[in-house]
Design an enzyme around this catalytic site. Sequence first.
Site, PDB file in Angstrom:
ATOM      1  CE  LYS A  83      -4.096  -1.741   2.461  1.00 48.37           C
ATOM      2  NZ  LYS A  83      -5.047  -1.484   3.553  1.00 48.37           N
ATOM      3  CG  ASP A 120      -7.762   0.936   3.883  1.00 53.98           C
ATOM      4  OD1 ASP A 120      -8.435   0.134   3.207  1.00 53.98           O
ATOM      5  OD2 ASP A 120      -6.564   0.757   4.167  1.00 53.98           O
ATOM      6  N   GLY A 147      -1.317   2.760   9.807  1.00 51.41           N
ATOM      7  CA  GLY A 147      -1.909   2.821   8.473  1.00 51.41           C
ATOM      8  C   GLY A 147      -3.405   3.067   8.472  1.00 51.41           C
ATOM      9  CG  ASN A 168       0.012   6.247  18.180  1.00 53.12           C
ATOM     10  OD1 ASN A 168      -0.694   5.261  17.994  1.00 53.12           O
ATOM     11  ND2 ASN A 168       1.310   6.261  17.929  1.00 53.12           N
TER      12      ASN A 168
END
Lengths: 281, 281
Positions: A83, A120, A147, A168
């Site tokens: 990707k 996505d 991703g 995160n």
Amino acid sequence: MNDVSNALPPGREISGLTRVFGILADPIHHVKTPQMLNALMAREGRDGVMVPFQVSSEDLPTLVAGLKRMKSLGGFVVTVPHKTAIVDLCDEVSDSARRIGAVNTVRREADGRLVGEMLDGKGFVGGLVAAGIDPKGRSAYLAGAGGAANAIAFALVERGVSRLTLANRTRAKAEDLAQRLAEAYPAAAVEIGTSDPSGHDIVVNGTSLGLKDGDPLPLDASRLSPGQIVAEVIMQPEETAILAAAKAAGCRTHPGKPMLACQLDLMADFLGMRALPEAVR
Amino acid sequence: MNDVSNALPPGREISGLTRVFGILADPIHHVKTPQMLNALMAREGRDGVMVPFQVSSEDLPTLVAGLKRMKSLGGFVVTVPHKTAIVDLCDEVSDSARRIGAVNTVRREADGRLVGEMLDGKGFVGGLVAAGIDPKGRSAYLAGAGGAANAIAFALVERGVSRLTLANRTRAKAEDLAQRLAEAYPAAAVEIGTSDPSGHDIVVNGTSLGLKDGDPLPLDASRLSPGQIVAEVIMQPEETAILAAAKAAGCRTHPGKPMLACQLDLMADFLGMRALPEAVR
């Protein structure tokens, strides 16, 4: 050779006119997209077929250079591990795909140009919208900066969330994502958060935590409250630990699966597998 | 997405494990090989599919370089206009294919090596053998020195004809073919003939004369006699003018079609589309 015409059902016989689509992956045995999109084309009565194009990372540029020249090729879906590498092999990619740094669907134009898009995140948002949960004007909290989270962050901002909080474990990755979002959408309200998802309408797990038994929760579930919507990107198990915790806290939950169905629709539209565009884009 | 498993018949659902085969041609709309070989694989219960790979002559080398890297690719069939150009793009071709100067079937080995073979002539001879006409030990007359005739000449010599007479309007082309046959098979009895096919057990039209109404006959039909077998490479019309004349002269005739069926079998074997090899090779 008399039974040739009976071997495949009407409309599914592959001929010289059949449009070919590929899926680029390595390994490839587990992919489900060809099955889904072949069924979709059969339902739509389109003369097209998707087949597996397995290729290593090392050989990807050579194969893609060849595929550019294949006049019967309509395009291809791109998945792990290609990707990111495919972005620079396309002749054109959308601005958000370039900033996300990933492409998962490539259309081959008649002149051989390869046009890449990342669906996505759009699939995730489309799945939410189809379930009656439009992120537009709502605040959102997103756990993760990998991703999937990158794609979802861009799609949430593009859909018009009122504000987006990125959380995160490695803070630098969230800051990098916020920076790229700011470059693309200077007016968007994006901030870096903690593990506390309180104060947001929609809470999204964009990490892979929950795939395996015993994974830690991707966020502090004790801070969830009724009225919040908790959405998941993980498809298997269908009810991850965070979804179970969210239910227990009185939240509405949204599983990972609708993302896939919606994304298949978006891929079909982008690849021209359907005559009419879908409502949700 | 519930009807996915019903959209294609059992055994014909394309998955990540499906072996992919291509056919290289340009134009490609008219090809029939994918239909035939897909039906064959379905009958054999093999998880494989053949799809059209349309590519221009200019772009052939780039596409083939890409296809070498496609791990899911089992091989491809090659037809007009690529049969000659593909020879030098293969990593290995049979000695006879190199001398014929054409390849129509290419197998991709697991390591990416492309192995080419020319099955046109073998298909013709296999069709004869299947009809009970074994050229082995018989004398043969062949009209033509083009692509089809080249392949047939090599296959007839390989099958062990007692002698082979080549006749072509442009004598130099027949001499060139005879020269290449002599290099490959120094012991073979090959000579250059005239339009007179008399004195041969098997007479073959390897030209395209007879495809169109009003074409001149490819050889002097007045010199045919009972006891001779007259075989044709042209498939459409089924009875060409030379076959009609041969019948009138009391000859046994052999139409063009069996060549195709036999060649498909040989392609399937060469490409590994079947578990068990065929009797006729």
